[in-house]
Write a protein that holds these residues in place. Structure first.
Motif, PDB file in Angstrom:
ATOM      1  N   TRP A  94      22.378   8.610  22.123  1.00  0.00           N
ATOM      2  CA  TRP A  94      23.014   9.568  21.216  1.00  0.00           C
ATOM      3  C   TRP A  94      23.611  10.750  21.967  1.00  0.00           C
ATOM      4  N   GLU A  99      24.689  17.951  18.472  1.00  0.00           N
ATOM      5  CA  GLU A  99      23.315  18.346  18.803  1.00  0.00           C
ATOM      6  C   GLU A  99      22.375  18.172  17.617  1.00  0.00           C
ATOM      7  N   ALA A 100      22.833  18.524  16.430  1.00  0.00           N
ATOM      8  CA  ALA A 100      21.973  18.412  15.247  1.00  0.00           C
ATOM      9  C   ALA A 100      21.583  16.954  14.996  1.00  0.00           C
ATOM     10  N   ALA A 101      22.534  16.049  15.196  1.00  0.00           N
ATOM     11  CA  ALA A 101      22.244  14.625  15.009  1.00  0.00           C
ATOM     12  C   ALA A 101      21.258  14.138  16.063  1.00  0.00           C
ATOM     13  N   GLN A 102      21.440  14.575  17.299  1.00  0.00           N
ATOM     14  CA  GLN A 102      20.518  14.182  18.359  1.00  0.00           C
ATOM     15  C   GLN A 102      19.095  14.620  18.038  1.00  0.00           C
ATOM     16  N   GLN A 103      18.963  15.861  17.600  1.00  0.00           N
ATOM     17  CA  GLN A 103      17.624  16.394  17.317  1.00  0.00           C
ATOM     18  C   GLN A 103      16.960  15.678  16.151  1.00  0.00           C
ATOM     19  N   GLN A 104      17.753  15.176  15.242  1.00  0.00           N
ATOM     20  CA  GLN A 104      17.193  14.466  14.096  1.00  0.00           C
ATOM     21  C   GLN A 104      16.853  13.024  14.423  1.00  0.00           C
ATOM     22  N   ILE A 105      17.773  12.332  15.085  1.00  0.00           N
ATOM     23  CA  ILE A 105      17.637  10.882  15.236  1.00  0.00           C
ATOM     24  C   ILE A 105      16.760  10.473  16.407  1.00  0.00           C
ATOM     25  N   MET A 108      13.114  10.063  15.888  1.00  0.00           N
ATOM     26  CA  MET A 108      12.820   9.002  14.926  1.00  0.00           C
ATOM     27  C   MET A 108      12.682   7.647  15.603  1.00  0.00           C
ATOM     28  N   GLU A 111       9.133   7.129  17.035  1.00  0.00           N
ATOM     29  CA  GLU A 111       8.188   7.116  15.920  1.00  0.00           C
ATOM     30  C   GLU A 111       8.268   5.795  15.156  1.00  0.00           C
TER      31      GLU A 111
END
Length: 202
Positions: A94, A99-105, A108, A111
């Motif tokens: 990613w 950056e926001a997408a990286q921190q979210q995905i 995951m 996990e």
């Protein structure tokens, strides 16, 4: 060739004209297109072993019940899955996203695959191999080549021949090339009513 035509005309061809040479640019084009195949979480867990050495082809043919297409087709691929790709620096999958997408995905990924366990990790690799194989087969047909997906081989022998890493699994072999003879007539397609279910099984 139109994509819909490629779907309709693609067949599993068993006999190839071994005198034909596939241009290197066609091989690389097919591989580039395969890399566009979707994978869960974009983990790109397929691995493509391009078998070029004639002696290696002979050995693989022996491991594949002496099926001639292993040796005669212009291109032979062993499609493998990296079962642990989800745990190998997943941020790189990613790196070009916001950056926001990286921190979210990215969190995951670990996990999900940790919680789901090894069976899901293997299932995901096999799904990815299947999707990539279909991409390759339709692209090959569009480029004027035929193909044959193969599960008829000894997986342990093939694993040894390609020095398969312990955390990888073999999905299938895929032969691509110029047909020397057409595929046999279709064996018999099931009726749509038998294979299409609306909402839920009865």
């Amino acid at each position: 060739m139109d994509t819909l035509d490629a779907i309709e005309q693609r067949r599993s061809v068993k006999q190839y004209d071994s005198s034909v040479e596939m241009p290197e640019e066609d091989i690389q084009r097919l591989l580039d297109l395969a890399l566009l195949s979707p994978t869960s979480f974009n983990i790109q867990n397929w691995r493509f072993v391009v078998v070029r050495n004639p002696e290696q082809r002979k050995r693989l043919r022996a491991a594949a019940w002496d099926q001639a297409q292993v040796e005669d087709a212009q291109l032979l691929l062993v499609l493998c899955g990296d079962l642990k790709s989800w745990d190998k620096d997943p941020a790189r999958y990613w790196r070009n996203a916001p950056e926001a997408a990286q921190q979210q995905i990215v969190p995951m990924i670990g996990e999900f695959y940790t919680n789901q366990g090894e069976q899901t990790q293997r299932d995901e690799a096999m799904r990815s191999c299947g999707i990539a194989a279909q991409t390759l087969m339709l692209a090959a047909k569009s480029m004027g080549y035929d193909s044959c997906p193969m599960i008829g081989f000894d997986p342990q022998q093939v694993a040894e021949l390609i020095n398969l890493p312990d955390d990888h699994a073999i999905g299938l072999l895929l032969a691509i090339g110029k047909a020397a003879a057409p595929a046999r007539p279709r064996g018999g397609q099931l009726d749509k009513d038998e294979v299409v279910v609306t909402d839920r099984f009865a």
